[in-house]
Design a protein around this motif. Sequence first.
Motif: not given
Length: 138
Positions: A14-17, A36, A40, A43, A117-118
């Motif tokens: 899992e990542f945000t950047t 990704h 989700r 999104t 978002s996200p």
Amino acid sequence: MTTAFPLPSPTLPEFTTLLLKGPYHASAPIHLCLTHLANRPGTRAILLSPSRDNFITALRDLNDDWLNECGGYGAVSQVLSRVDVFYPSTPHHASLALSMLRVSQPETAPSQLEIASPCLLLLHEFSSYFLDQENSHL
């Protein structure tokens, strides 16, 4: 379960950047967006690439078997419909596109690109903006 390869394959944590550096196959941005967004719902992803011609040529030259076989399936097409691809041709256009991105809010002006978002924002081959014109074909 985000990955840059067709499933089954190792997944990224899992990542945000995230920064992917080095050579990778031409369809990696497509697989990254697909995997990704797959789990989700609701999104969207935005893919910015400096050259439509270079991106399409690289995809065509790779001739990704998984995309050829599964790309037309309804479930895959539904996820791909949530990927917006833009081709800002200069660093100025890229800067403008990035400055217009905002998380959806009721008071947002309709002239801005609104994203749910996200979201995944994928900057593909952005280093090419920093090459001089003589070396831009590398």
